[in-house]
Design a protein around this motif. Structure first.
Motif, mmCIF file in Angstrom:
data_model
loop_
_atom_site.group_PDB
_atom_site.id
_atom_site.type_symbol
_atom_site.label_atom_id
_atom_site.label_comp_id
_atom_site.label_asym_id
_atom_site.label_seq_id
_atom_site.Cartn_x
_atom_site.Cartn_y
_atom_site.Cartn_z
ATOM 1 N N GLY A 281 38.904 23.207 89.120
ATOM 2 C CA GLY A 281 37.539 23.497 89.499
ATOM 3 C C GLY A 281 36.573 23.511 88.326
ATOM 4 N N ARG A 282 37.102 23.619 87.116
ATOM 5 C CA ARG A 282 36.232 23.698 85.941
ATOM 6 C C ARG A 282 36.156 22.396 85.157
ATOM 7 N N ALA A 283 36.991 21.443 85.486
ATOM 8 C CA ALA A 283 37.106 20.253 84.637
ATOM 9 C C ALA A 283 36.788 18.976 85.400
ATOM 10 N N SER A 284 36.118 18.061 84.708
ATOM 11 C CA SER A 284 35.958 16.703 85.221
ATOM 12 C C SER A 284 37.175 15.885 84.805
ATOM 13 N N LEU A 285 37.485 14.866 85.585
ATOM 14 C CA LEU A 285 38.695 14.081 85.359
ATOM 15 C C LEU A 285 38.338 12.652 84.992
ATOM 16 N N ILE A 286 38.909 12.158 83.901
ATOM 17 C CA ILE A 286 38.846 10.729 83.578
ATOM 18 C C ILE A 286 40.269 10.197 83.667
ATOM 19 N N ASP A 287 40.474 9.292 84.588
ATOM 20 C CA ASP A 287 41.815 8.771 84.853
ATOM 21 C C ASP A 287 42.016 7.474 84.083
ATOM 22 N N CYS A 288 42.892 7.514 83.086
ATOM 23 C CA CYS A 288 43.178 6.332 82.261
ATOM 24 C C CYS A 288 44.297 5.522 82.914
ATOM 25 N N THR A 289 44.034 5.049 84.089
ATOM 26 C CA THR A 289 45.029 4.205 84.740
ATOM 27 C C THR A 289 45.056 2.846 84.058
ATOM 28 N N ALA A 290 45.981 2.017 84.482
ATOM 29 C CA ALA A 290 46.053 0.673 83.907
ATOM 30 C C ALA A 290 44.708 -0.027 84.061
ATOM 31 N N PHE A 291 44.310 -0.764 83.027
ATOM 32 C CA PHE A 291 43.023 -1.436 83.029
ATOM 33 C C PHE A 291 43.065 -2.583 84.021
ATOM 34 N N PRO A 292 42.091 -2.680 84.924
ATOM 35 C CA PRO A 292 42.132 -3.731 85.943
ATOM 36 C C PRO A 292 41.856 -5.108 85.363
ATOM 37 N N ALA A 293 42.556 -6.123 85.884
ATOM 38 C CA ALA A 293 42.275 -7.494 85.472
ATOM 39 C C ALA A 293 40.908 -7.928 85.974
ATOM 40 N N ARG A 294 40.574 -7.510 87.193
ATOM 41 C CA ARG A 294 39.267 -7.830 87.772
ATOM 42 C C ARG A 294 38.686 -6.576 88.409
ATOM 43 N N LEU A 295 37.365 -6.480 88.374
ATOM 44 C CA LEU A 295 36.657 -5.386 89.012
ATOM 45 C C LEU A 295 35.399 -5.975 89.630
ATOM 46 N N GLY A 296 35.505 -6.388 90.894
ATOM 47 C CA GLY A 296 34.408 -7.119 91.514
ATOM 48 C C GLY A 296 34.264 -8.486 90.861
ATOM 49 N N ASP A 297 33.067 -8.758 90.381
ATOM 50 C CA ASP A 297 32.817 -10.031 89.704
ATOM 51 C C ASP A 297 33.113 -9.956 88.212
ATOM 52 N N GLU A 298 33.474 -8.778 87.720
ATOM 53 C CA GLU A 298 33.710 -8.599 86.291
ATOM 54 C C GLU A 298 35.193 -8.725 85.958
ATOM 55 N N GLU A 299 35.470 -9.012 84.701
ATOM 56 C CA GLU A 299 36.844 -9.087 84.197
ATOM 57 C C GLU A 299 36.966 -8.161 82.996
ATOM 58 N N PRO A 300 37.076 -6.848 83.238
ATOM 59 C CA PRO A 300 37.064 -5.895 82.129
ATOM 60 C C PRO A 300 38.210 -6.079 81.143
ATOM 61 N N PHE A 301 39.387 -6.489 81.628
ATOM 62 C CA PHE A 301 40.512 -6.664 80.714
ATOM 63 C C PHE A 301 40.265 -7.846 79.774
ATOM 64 N N ARG A 302 39.723 -8.937 80.292
ATOM 65 C CA ARG A 302 39.413 -10.090 79.449
ATOM 66 C C ARG A 302 38.319 -9.716 78.435
ATOM 67 N N ASN A 303 37.339 -8.929 78.872
ATOM 68 C CA ASN A 303 36.283 -8.500 77.953
ATOM 69 C C ASN A 303 36.846 -7.636 76.831
ATOM 70 N N LEU A 304 37.813 -6.788 77.183
ATOM 71 C CA LEU A 304 38.467 -5.957 76.174
ATOM 72 C C LEU A 304 39.206 -6.826 75.158
ATOM 73 N N ILE A 305 39.932 -7.827 75.641
ATOM 74 C CA ILE A 305 40.669 -8.729 74.751
ATOM 75 C C ILE A 305 39.705 -9.485 73.835
ATOM 76 N N THR A 306 38.575 -9.919 74.377
ATOM 77 C CA THR A 306 37.571 -10.621 73.563
ATOM 78 C C THR A 306 37.077 -9.735 72.442
ATOM 79 N N ALA A 307 36.821 -8.451 72.743
ATOM 80 C CA ALA A 307 36.372 -7.517 71.718
ATOM 81 C C ALA A 307 37.442 -7.316 70.650
ATOM 82 N N MET A 308 38.689 -7.255 71.069
ATOM 83 C CA MET A 308 39.777 -7.070 70.106
ATOM 84 C C MET A 308 39.954 -8.311 69.242
#
Length: 316
Positions: A206-233
């Motif tokens: 009840g006192r804490a907000s939750l950030i869930d570090c689940t596996a990074f999605p390959a796609r999220l709608g029209d976005e590709e967050p995993f590919r963007n992460l790889i590009t940054a790396m």
């Protein structure tokens, strides 16, 4: 990281970065050292980009092993420390400790955990001191030192269903009420552990907000967050013959290989870069990546596709 001196050294060490355009080439030894401490992204910011987190007194970072929780926690601590120094100046900030980082020991009792809080700031503790005395010294010293952020890692080790776990959970609740700081917790799959059950679990949830570090999605709608992460790396690599775009093109393979876990991905690319420096190729290819053994979870997840055998026709 579990003492103030070591955390301060971490927070004030410049973040590893690739050389700016036009800079003289770095030596092999310098580049090996750079890739060994390869800092890729502000992990927590990326993990939370598509999440809505309301302002609460505390925060819980949870997810599977290898998801980058500790990396995220430490980057939050670094940012808090540097912001405090910028706001107050180096001289004024001397003698203050804005950030505390405590690791929950296995099967921790309340007194053992209190000792860890004391050890971080070098608070003297004698064998004859009671838990209440240690806790009092911790609260007084943390307040005097101006601690603003308390990070507690491996929180999943606490089990409120046991006597020692109950006492440890009560200690943390006591500290949150007596130390005027924001508390951030990190642990493996916290929501599936007993930590969120019963009266004490309900208080924490009840006192804490939750950030869930689940596996990074390959796609999220029209976005590709995993590919963007790889590009940054990839943009942070310091390899002389590496072809830009190689790793983003391998995004499906890298996602399958690592299960989408940031920790596994960072380890894979870091080790591939070091291999490329040592063998002189100065580039990362799929062959380089295939030759690297990852953590057990990633290796269990990955099952390389094999080509079906062609049937040969025999004549007699």
């Amino acid at each position: 990281m579990t003492t103030w001196d070591s955390f301060q050294a971490f927070a004030t060490t410049p973040v590893a970065a690739p050389p700016p355009p036009g800079a003289p080439p770095r030596s092999l030894e310098e580049r090996l050292a750079y890739h060994s401490r390869f800092v890729t992204v502000r992990t927590l910011m990326i993990l939370g980009r598509h999440q809505t987190v309301t302002a609460r007194p505390s925060l819980i970072v949870t997810g599977p092993a290898g998801a980058g929780k500790t990396t995220a926690l430490l980057q939050v601590g670094r940012a808090c420390h540097l912001a405090h120094t910028r706001r107050h100046g180096t001289a004024a900030a001397a003698g203050q400790a804005p950030v505390a980082y405590v690791l929950v020991p296995p099967a921790a009792s309340a007194k053992t955990l209190a000792n860890e809080f004391a050890r971080y700031l070098g608070i003297p503790v004698t064998a004859g001191m009671s838990q209440a005395q240690i806790t009092g010294a911790v609260c007084h010293t943390y307040t005097a030192a101006g601690v603003q952020l308390v990070m507690i890692d491996e929180i999943h080790r606490l089990n409120p269903r046991t006597t020692t776990g109950t006492q440890s959970a009560d200690l943390i609740k006591d500290l949150t009420e007596r130390i005027g700081a924001t508390f951030v917790y990190a642990g493996i799959d916290v929501t599936t552990t007993p930590l969120f059950t019963g009266v004490r679990g309900a208080q924490l949830a009840g006192r804490a907000s939750l950030i869930d570090c689940t596996a990074f999605p390959a796609r999220l709608g029209d976005e590709e967050p995993f590919r963007n992460l790889i590009t940054a790396m990839e943009s942070a690599l310091d390899l002389r013959h590496h072809r830009p775009g190689t790793l983003p093109r391998l995004a499906p393979y890298l996602h399958e290989r690592t299960g989408g876990r940031i920790g596994s991905l960072a380890r894979l690319i870091r080790q591939a870069a070091i291999t490329a420096l040592i063998d002189g190729t100065e580039r990362i290819t799929k062959t380089t990546l295939d030759a690297i053994r990852l953590d057990h979870l990633a290796e269990q997840h990955y099952r390389p596709h094999t080509q079906p055998r062609s049937r040969s026709t025999s004549t007699s």
